[in-house]
Design a protein around this motif. Structure first.
Motif, PDB file in Angstrom:
ATOM      1  N   THR A   1     -24.609-111.996  39.277  1.00  0.00           N
ATOM      2  CA  THR A   1     -23.616-112.787  40.005  1.00  0.00           C
ATOM      3  C   THR A   1     -24.017-112.970  41.458  1.00  0.00           C
ATOM      4  OG1 THR A   1     -21.850-112.011  38.546  1.00  0.00           O
ATOM      5  CG2 THR A   1     -21.191-112.929  40.671  1.00  0.00           C
ATOM      6  N   ALA A   2     -24.032-114.235  41.904  1.00  0.00           N
ATOM      7  CA  ALA A   2     -24.350-114.570  43.289  1.00  0.00           C
ATOM      8  C   ALA A   2     -23.151-115.131  44.027  1.00  0.00           C
ATOM      9  CB  ALA A   2     -25.498-115.574  43.326  1.00  0.00           C
ATOM     10  N   GLY A   3     -22.097-115.493  43.333  1.00  0.00           N
ATOM     11  CA  GLY A   3     -20.892-116.018  43.950  1.00  0.00           C
ATOM     12  C   GLY A   3     -19.868-116.347  42.890  1.00  0.00           C
ATOM     13  N   GLU A   4     -18.580-116.278  43.251  1.00  0.00           N
ATOM     14  CA  GLU A   4     -17.516-116.595  42.309  1.00  0.00           C
ATOM     15  C   GLU A   4     -16.246-116.908  43.061  1.00  0.00           C
ATOM     16  OE1 GLU A   4     -16.838-113.273  39.732  1.00  0.00           O
ATOM     17  OE2 GLU A   4     -17.039-111.818  41.346  1.00  0.00           O
ATOM     18  N   GLY A   5     -15.327-117.572  42.383  1.00  0.00           N
ATOM     19  CA  GLY A   5     -14.069-117.935  43.012  1.00  0.00           C
ATOM     20  C   GLY A   5     -13.200-118.711  42.058  1.00  0.00           C
ATOM     21  N   GLU A   6     -12.127-119.296  42.594  1.00  0.00           N
ATOM     22  CA  GLU A   6     -11.197-120.082  41.783  1.00  0.00           C
ATOM     23  C   GLU A   6     -11.329-121.548  42.151  1.00  0.00           C
ATOM     24  OE1 GLU A   6      -6.543-120.131  40.274  1.00  0.00           O
ATOM     25  OE2 GLU A   6      -7.327-118.465  41.472  1.00  0.00           O
ATOM     26  N   LEU A   7     -11.295-122.386  41.134  1.00  0.00           N
ATOM     27  CA  LEU A   7     -11.413-123.824  41.304  1.00  0.00           C
ATOM     28  C   LEU A   7     -10.018-124.422  41.308  1.00  0.00           C
ATOM     29  CD1 LEU A   7     -13.742-125.965  41.399  1.00  0.00           C
ATOM     30  CD2 LEU A   7     -13.355-126.285  38.951  1.00  0.00           C
ATOM     31  N   SER A   8      -9.738-125.239  42.292  1.00  0.00           N
ATOM     32  CA  SER A   8      -8.420-125.861  42.411  1.00  0.00           C
ATOM     33  C   SER A   8      -8.401-127.121  41.551  1.00  0.00           C
ATOM     34  CB  SER A   8      -8.128-126.205  43.875  1.00  0.00           C
ATOM     35  OG  SER A   8      -6.862-126.822  43.979  1.00  0.00           O
ATOM     36  N   VAL A   9      -7.762-127.007  40.392  1.00  0.00           N
ATOM     37  CA  VAL A   9      -7.692-128.121  39.448  1.00  0.00           C
ATOM     38  C   VAL A   9      -6.253-128.615  39.390  1.00  0.00           C
ATOM     39  CG1 VAL A   9      -8.020-128.819  37.044  1.00  0.00           C
ATOM     40  CG2 VAL A   9      -9.598-127.203  38.106  1.00  0.00           C
TER      41      VAL A   9
ATOM     42  N   ASP B   1     -17.476-122.867  48.926  1.00  0.00           N
ATOM     43  CA  ASP B   1     -18.190-121.595  48.758  1.00  0.00           C
ATOM     44  C   ASP B   1     -19.354-121.742  47.801  1.00  0.00           C
ATOM     45  OD1 ASP B   1     -16.432-120.453  50.471  1.00  0.00           O
ATOM     46  OD2 ASP B   1     -15.313-119.329  48.964  1.00  0.00           O
ATOM     47  N   LEU B   2     -19.219-122.637  46.819  1.00  0.00           N
ATOM     48  CA  LEU B   2     -20.295-122.834  45.865  1.00  0.00           C
ATOM     49  C   LEU B   2     -21.432-123.624  46.500  1.00  0.00           C
ATOM     50  CD1 LEU B   2     -19.730-123.948  42.162  1.00  0.00           C
ATOM     51  CD2 LEU B   2     -21.738-124.611  43.436  1.00  0.00           C
ATOM     52  N   THR B   3     -21.101-124.667  47.221  1.00  0.00           N
ATOM     53  CA  THR B   3     -22.138-125.522  47.789  1.00  0.00           C
ATOM     54  C   THR B   3     -22.918-124.835  48.898  1.00  0.00           C
ATOM     55  OG1 THR B   3     -20.558-126.473  49.364  1.00  0.00           O
ATOM     56  CG2 THR B   3     -20.796-127.580  47.237  1.00  0.00           C
ATOM     57  N   LYS B   4     -22.348-123.792  49.505  1.00  0.00           N
ATOM     58  CA  LYS B   4     -23.003-123.111  50.621  1.00  0.00           C
ATOM     59  C   LYS B   4     -23.925-121.979  50.191  1.00  0.00           C
ATOM     60  CE  LYS B   4     -19.281-124.124  53.915  1.00  0.00           C
ATOM     61  NZ  LYS B   4     -18.186-123.538  54.741  1.00  0.00           N
ATOM     62  N   LEU B   5     -23.984-121.707  48.879  1.00  0.00           N
ATOM     63  CA  LEU B   5     -24.864-120.625  48.435  1.00  0.00           C
ATOM     64  C   LEU B   5     -26.320-120.978  48.712  1.00  0.00           C
ATOM     65  CD1 LEU B   5     -23.269-119.704  44.970  1.00  0.00           C
ATOM     66  CD2 LEU B   5     -23.221-118.327  47.063  1.00  0.00           C
ATOM     67  N   PRO B   6     -27.119-120.016  49.220  1.00  0.00           N
ATOM     68  CA  PRO B   6     -28.535-120.310  49.485  1.00  0.00           C
ATOM     69  C   PRO B   6     -29.296-120.550  48.182  1.00  0.00           C
ATOM     70  CG  PRO B   6     -28.094-117.967  49.733  1.00  0.00           C
ATOM     71  CD  PRO B   6     -26.763-118.627  49.553  1.00  0.00           C
ATOM     72  N   ASP B   7     -30.343-121.344  48.271  1.00  0.00           N
ATOM     73  CA  ASP B   7     -31.153-121.621  47.089  1.00  0.00           C
ATOM     74  C   ASP B   7     -31.850-120.352  46.625  1.00  0.00           C
ATOM     75  OD1 ASP B   7     -30.417-124.251  47.178  1.00  0.00           O
ATOM     76  OD2 ASP B   7     -32.172-124.883  48.332  1.00  0.00           O
TER      77      ASP B   7
ATOM     78  N   LEU C   1     -11.778-120.663  36.869  1.00  0.00           N
ATOM     79  CA  LEU C   1     -12.607-119.760  37.654  1.00  0.00           C
ATOM     80  C   LEU C   1     -14.060-120.203  37.570  1.00  0.00           C
ATOM     81  CD1 LEU C   1     -11.080-116.389  36.376  1.00  0.00           C
ATOM     82  CD2 LEU C   1     -10.304-117.787  38.302  1.00  0.00           C
ATOM     83  N   TRP C   2     -14.800-120.079  38.710  1.00  0.00           N
ATOM     84  CA  TRP C   2     -16.220-120.398  38.682  1.00  0.00           C
ATOM     85  C   TRP C   2     -17.038-119.168  39.030  1.00  0.00           C
ATOM     86  CZ3 TRP C   2     -19.151-119.715  43.070  1.00  0.00           C
ATOM     87  CH2 TRP C   2     -18.486-119.677  44.295  1.00  0.00           C
ATOM     88  N   ARG C   3     -18.233-119.139  38.493  1.00  0.00           N
ATOM     89  CA  ARG C   3     -19.150-118.029  38.760  1.00  0.00           C
ATOM     90  C   ARG C   3     -20.579-118.557  38.755  1.00  0.00           C
ATOM     91  NH1 ARG C   3     -17.877-115.450  34.922  1.00  0.00           N
ATOM     92  NH2 ARG C   3     -19.601-115.671  33.445  1.00  0.00           N
TER      93      ARG C   3
ATOM     94  N   ARG D   1     -30.781-120.438  38.204  1.00  0.00           N
ATOM     95  CA  ARG D   1     -29.376-120.298  38.598  1.00  0.00           C
ATOM     96  C   ARG D   1     -28.492-121.099  37.641  1.00  0.00           C
ATOM     97  NH1 ARG D   1     -27.529-121.113  44.727  1.00  0.00           N
ATOM     98  NH2 ARG D   1     -27.989-118.888  44.708  1.00  0.00           N
ATOM     99  N   TRP D   2     -27.377-120.467  37.233  1.00  0.00           N
ATOM    100  CA  TRP D   2     -26.424-121.109  36.328  1.00  0.00           C
ATOM    101  C   TRP D   2     -25.017-121.042  36.907  1.00  0.00           C
ATOM    102  CZ3 TRP D   2     -27.015-123.313  31.357  1.00  0.00           C
ATOM    103  CH2 TRP D   2     -28.337-123.376  30.903  1.00  0.00           C
ATOM    104  N   LEU D   3     -24.278-122.129  36.689  1.00  0.00           N
ATOM    105  CA  LEU D   3     -22.870-122.204  37.080  1.00  0.00           C
ATOM    106  C   LEU D   3     -22.026-122.234  35.812  1.00  0.00           C
ATOM    107  CD1 LEU D   3     -20.424-122.721  38.959  1.00  0.00           C
ATOM    108  CD2 LEU D   3     -21.020-125.169  38.874  1.00  0.00           C
ATOM    109  N   THR D   4     -21.035-121.356  35.755  1.00  0.00           N
ATOM    110  CA  THR D   4     -20.094-121.298  34.632  1.00  0.00           C
ATOM    111  C   THR D   4     -18.686-121.482  35.158  1.00  0.00           C
ATOM    112  OG1 THR D   4     -21.542-119.728  33.482  1.00  0.00           O
ATOM    113  CG2 THR D   4     -19.284-119.935  32.665  1.00  0.00           C
ATOM    114  N   VAL D   5     -17.922-122.369  34.536  1.00  0.00           N
ATOM    115  CA  VAL D   5     -16.521-122.579  34.882  1.00  0.00           C
ATOM    116  C   VAL D   5     -15.677-122.240  33.659  1.00  0.00           C
ATOM    117  CG1 VAL D   5     -14.765-124.236  35.609  1.00  0.00           C
ATOM    118  CG2 VAL D   5     -17.070-124.356  36.578  1.00  0.00           C
ATOM    119  N   SER D   6     -14.705-121.349  33.841  1.00  0.00           N
ATOM    120  CA  SER D   6     -13.871-120.880  32.732  1.00  0.00           C
ATOM    121  C   SER D   6     -12.421-121.277  32.959  1.00  0.00           C
ATOM    122  CB  SER D   6     -13.953-119.359  32.601  1.00  0.00           C
ATOM    123  OG  SER D   6     -15.267-118.939  32.318  1.00  0.00           O
ATOM    124  N   ALA D   7     -11.746-121.651  31.873  1.00  0.00           N
ATOM    125  CA  ALA D   7     -10.306-121.866  31.888  1.00  0.00           C
ATOM    126  C   ALA D   7      -9.652-120.656  31.247  1.00  0.00           C
ATOM    127  CB  ALA D   7      -9.951-123.142  31.118  1.00  0.00           C
TER     128      ALA D   7
END
Length: 983
Positions: free
Chosen positions: A623-631, A647-653, A614-616, A658-664
């Motif tokens: 929180t500005a965006g979140e979703g699931e990462l296809s691994v 969805d992550l790359t399209k977030l406005p600056d 999962l990414w956030r 800003r921090w990105l967290t990826v969780s397993a």
């Protein structure tokens, strides 16, 4: 010898016991079993001179005796109130009696137990009856219906007696005499509370004629073919084995090779089977796996494994070493949830039920013999039993009882001879016997670094530099080249490292990098799992945990018994949270340059199919965006490179950090955690706003009487102290160098850094105001900070400016210049202030949510966090420095009074650490238990630009150089601002 002495001669005999049955595997069957657990009659005598006459007589009147639960430790009776029968005593290595083996004091507390039971009417008349004691500390003798069955030593091992001839239909009386001290006590000096009694279960077992007395499951796995080979040896010649899941039916001693799924700690596949004779059926749980040492590596199923382990004592704060099945299961689930994959059973075999759970849930186990003679270290190892032939039988007895009991457990991958017992031929004899009896498992022992008779090179508390040399097989040579060559050919395991006493341990990440860098370094076992605190209450009912000395012991080792990753009540400490992150089996890193998430699977066997990713994205913690990462599926040891989702790359600056967290996380429920449980995570900063600009000058200060006004701040014109900010009254801030020493500060192989701090007077600094100057757009306060009796000092200048662009904001720049000799690192460097106690809520953007220090910050993630002041405290058994939050950009304290005033906002340029407490560092320093800490009418805020690391010097290496806080000229700036009351 008088008759009186003769009756108790077994207490001081080198022999491990008389009248006992031969050791065998632990198992249950469909044969009748009568539990004898429950309330027994109990009487405690101060020594053998005061024993009850003929207490074993079935007609003896015991109606005036106490009732005591079996299993239990008699010194724990009455806890959490005052102990009823004697009291616990703690020593690390000092024997609590004169060292005169095998003799023990005449004042030998002795417990006499009696239990009546009725033999069930349907109890079979054929066969035999066995009386089984799972654990009795330290020496005992047994009578059934007045008939003496025998005696035994070896506290943490089972003992069985043949009860057939003495057993009667109907009423039976069992009598057991337990001595606290015996010759066996010299072999049981295992760094824990000295406790006594029948502390594990007791049962009467029917043994049918032609039934199963013992069996040995051999279930090997060939990783090259995927085939498992099963053979079960059994002492019953007509025994048969069936394994429905493999469509196997075998006679005892026959072998079959079939395709199987192997057992590992990551994939604990067990096959259910049955071992049967004409009179008995024994359920089997079979795990196929092969352990070997090849080419200098420890392998399971042909693969190198990495031990992410803990040392585990059996402990409960209310019952001592008597544990329920629910408690054992709770521990195993917690271990699995915190990425722990291995247990060393320090320093004795655990209750066999624990090992069955390890089979089921999946943990590598180093099963350690009930042996430690550490107290002989203090006499130069003189008379150490390890090299005394009179003790040989006792040594072999303890080893054989462990191996025979646990030989069918697939989770057990190594046998350990014991702990800290010096060197000697008795240890070699144990190793030789074990290699012959069970050649399929390696043998471990740390105490003899020559490693001439073991299969792994084991050390405890080797520092990072030495561990690196060992990993390169370049450790320091000895005078024996042949032994050097042998030792360097072995895999290396740190059987103890990272001493988890109090705040800490530090340096875990640096150890883990070495384990992952050098194939020879196959991990280790943190010391240890749990604090051995005993639950107690003050007169007014406030709860705390007692440690050595709290029960009046004349010889004790204080709180050295509180050195676990979980607190006595099994609440995880920050150290456990840190360890979980450090040893996480999946590494998630984020490459901002290529917009890629890198997933490395550090499992030895399992793929990532059981995980979701999962990414956030958070903007200043929101929180500005979140979703699931296809691994894709990543095999053990492999790496995948995954592009960022659209969805992550399209977030406005953003305009903020800003921090990105990826969780397993677990994709589905497991036996040890629910779906969604986080196994691993990675984090990185994506964007950063421009650095906060501090104006060189601001609003000019004005002086009225004894006060100076500067923007929203009001200062005392004589001391230069800030006394009000907006509506908030406060004390300070002023320079702070002191922290309540941690256990690691207080202790150390190379001396106590806390002693250096105290000798320099850092805990009693005086602040001398030299000048208060209002010039231009700033207020400057110059002070000399020093301790009585020394000419060393910190020349300190506080420069205050009012920010013209932010109403209510002041900037404080602190310049520190050391004067004189400062030959040690500082505890901390920052400022301390005090605000009213109603400022009870803290919100911050930075690392968290738990405490973090320079070398214990792997588990702290950047986000927005909040807590009340109580939640910011870490309740270490022995009060000490705690609760610092690191990497903080801003922190806000809010008034929780019914009519709150302005909040206080603290700003970093760029970062700081903070702690907020309802008591001072001096209060923490003076306290010996949590109940000594009394809330004041102030909340104390410490804002730090630097902190000394933690290390693990309480019984390990100190703080690594890169995490020390050197004494040198320093300048730092902190913003102080009023804030609108929180809604």
């Amino acid at each position: 010898m008088t008759a009186h002495r003769a009756e108790h001669a077994y207490v001081e005999d080198h022999s491990p016991g008389t009248g006992r049955l031969a050791p065998r595997a632990a198992f249950t069957s469909d044969a009748p079993r009568l539990s004898l657990d429950g309330d027994w009659r109990f009487r405690l005598a101060p020594g053998t001179h005061a024993l009850t006459d003929c207490f074993e007589d079935p007609g003896h009147d015991d109606t005036g005796w106490h009732l005591l639960a079996v299993p239990s430790c008699w010194q724990m009776s009455g806890v959490p109130g005052p102990p009823v029968h004697g009291a616990p005593a703690y020593t690390n290595l000092v024997f609590p009696f004169p060292v005169d083996p095998p003799r023990v004091p005449d004042t030998n507390p002795t417990g006499e137990y009696r239990r009546e039971f009725a033999l069930p009417e349907d109890w079979p008349a054929d066969g035999s009856a066995t009386l089984r004691f799972e654990g009795v500390d330290s020496c005992f003798a047994v009578w059934l219906n007045g008939v003496r069955l025998g005696d035994g030593k070896g506290s943490r091992l089972p003992t069985e007696f043949d009860a057939t001839a003495a057993l009667r239909p109907g009423r039976n009386v069992l009598a057991v005499r337990v001595h606290q001290w015996s010759a066996g006590s010299y072999l049981e000096d295992q760094d824990m509370w000295w406790l006594s009694g029948i502390f594990r279960s007791v049962a009467l077992l029917h043994r049918p004629a032609a039934g199963v007395r013992d069996y040995f499951v051999h279930a090997d796995y060939d990783h090259r073919t995927g085939l498992g080979t099963l053979r079960v040896d059994c002492d019953s010649p007509d025994a048969r084995i069936t394994v429905p899941g493999l469509r196997l039916g075998l006679a005892a001693g026959e072998s079959a090779t079939v395709p199987v799924e192997p057992w590992t700690a990551e994939t604990p596949r067990l096959y259910d089977g049955v071992l049967s004779t004409g009179t008995e059926r024994v359920p089997l749980r079979i795990g196929f796996r092969t352990v070997s040492v090849e080419n200098g590596l420890l392998l399971v199923n042909g693969r190198r494994i990495l031990l992410r382990g803990v040392n585990r004592h059996e402990w409960d704060p209310d019952t001592g070493r008597t544990l329920s099945l629910a408690t054992m299961l709770h521990d195993i689930r917690m271990m699995k949830q915190h990425n722990i994959n291995a247990v060393r059973t320090s320093h004795y075999p655990p209750d066999s039920a624990f090992l069955e759970l390890c089979d089921e849930y999946g943990l590598w186990v180093v099963d350690e013999c009930d042996l430690e003679t550490h107290g002989f270290f203090l006499t130069g190892w003189r008379d150490n039993p390890s090299d005394d032939p009179r003790w040989r039988e006792a040594y072999l007895d303890r080893m054989s009882r462990m191996v025979e009991r646990d030989k069918n457990r697939p989770s057990v991958i190594m046998w350990s001879l014991g702990n800290e017992s010096g060197t000697g031929q008795n240890l070699r004899a144990m190793a030789d016997w074990t290699h012959t009896r069970d050649p399929g498992r390696p043998v471990h022992y740390e105490g003899d670094w020559d490693s001439g008779y073991v299969d792994v090179y084991s050390r405890m508390y080797a520092d990072h530099a030495e561990t690196d040399r060992i990993g390169r097989r370049a450790e320091d040579p000895t005078t024996d080249p042949a032994l050097d060559e042998h030792r360097r050919s072995l895999p290396f395991v740190l059987c103890e490292y990272a001493h988890a006493m109090g705040n800490g341990p530090g340096g875990l990440s640096e150890y883990q990098r070495l384990f992952e860098q050098h194939p020879r370094c196959q991990g280790g076992f943190v010391w240890e799992w749990i604090d051995h605190g005993i639950r107690q209450r003050t007169a007014d009912g406030e709860e705390f945990f007692a440690y050595g000395g709290d029960f009046g012991e004349p010889v004790h080792d204080g709180n050295f018994v509180a050195d676990g990753l979980v607190f006595p009540d099994r609440v995880p400490s920050p150290g456990l949270v840190e360890y979980k992150k450090v040893v996480e089996p999946v590494r998630v890193t984020i490459d901002t340059a290529t917009r890629t998430v890198v997933v490395h699977n550090g499992h030895d066997f399992a793929g990532t199919g059981h995980l979701r990713f999962l990414w956030r994205v958070e903007d200043e913690g929101v929180t500005a965006g979140e979703g699931e990462l296809s691994v894709p599926h990543v095999a053990g040891g492999a790496t995948a490179f995954v592009p960022w989702p659209d969805d992550l790359t399209k977030l406005p600056d953003p305009a903020v950090e800003r921090w990105l967290t990826v969780s397993a996380v677990l994709a589905e429920d497991t036996s040890w955690a629910d779906a969604g449980h986080e196994v691993a995570w990675g984090q990185t900063m994506l964007t950063s706003p421009p650095a906060v600009q501090v104006p060189p000058t601001g609003i000019a200060p004005t002086t009225t009487g004894r006060y100076v006004e500067l923007g929203a701040g009001v200062f005392d014109a004589y001391s230069g102290s800030l006394v009000r900010l907006g509506e908030l009254t406060l004390d300070g801030p002023r320079l702070d160098l002191w922290r309540a020493p941690t256990d690691n500060d207080l202790r150390g192989w190379r001396g106590s850094v806390a002693a250096q701090w105290r000798a320099a007077g850092l805990h009693r600094l005086e602040h001398k105001v030299l000048a208060v100057d209002s010039d231009g757009g700033a207020l400057t306060v110059r002070t000399r900070v020093a301790a009585a009796g020394t000419d060393t000092a910190m020349m300190t200048a506080y420069r205050w400016t009012a920010d013209p662009t932010h109403r209510g904001r002041l900037w404080l720049t602190v310049q520190v210049e050391p004067v004189g000799e400062w030959p040690f690192p500082l505890p901390r460097l920052g400022v301390r202030a005090a605000v009213p106690a109603s400022y009870d809520t803290v919100t911050w953007f930075g690392a968290g949510p738990g405490e973090a220090y320079p070398d214990t910050c792997a588990a702290a993630r950047v986000s927005r966090h909040s807590s009340d002041v109580t939640g910011l405290q870490t309740p270490y058994v022995y009060p000490q420095e705690n609760g610092s939050r690191a990497g903080v950009r801003w922190a806000r304290l809010d008034d929780t009074a019914p009519e709150p005033t302005d909040g206080l906002l603290v700003l970093g340029t760029p970062h700081f650490a903070f702690s907020v407490r309802p008591w001072t560092s001096e209060d923490l320093d003076a306290a010996r238990h949590s109940t000594d800490l009394v809330r004041r009418d102030r909340v104390y805020l410490t804002v730090d630009t630097g902190l000394q690391g933690i290390g693990s010097a309480s019984c390990g290496p100190g703080v690594l150089p890169q995490f020390q806080l050197p004494t040198r000229p320093t300048t730092f700036t902190i913003g102080w601002q009023t804030a609108v009351p929180a809604s």
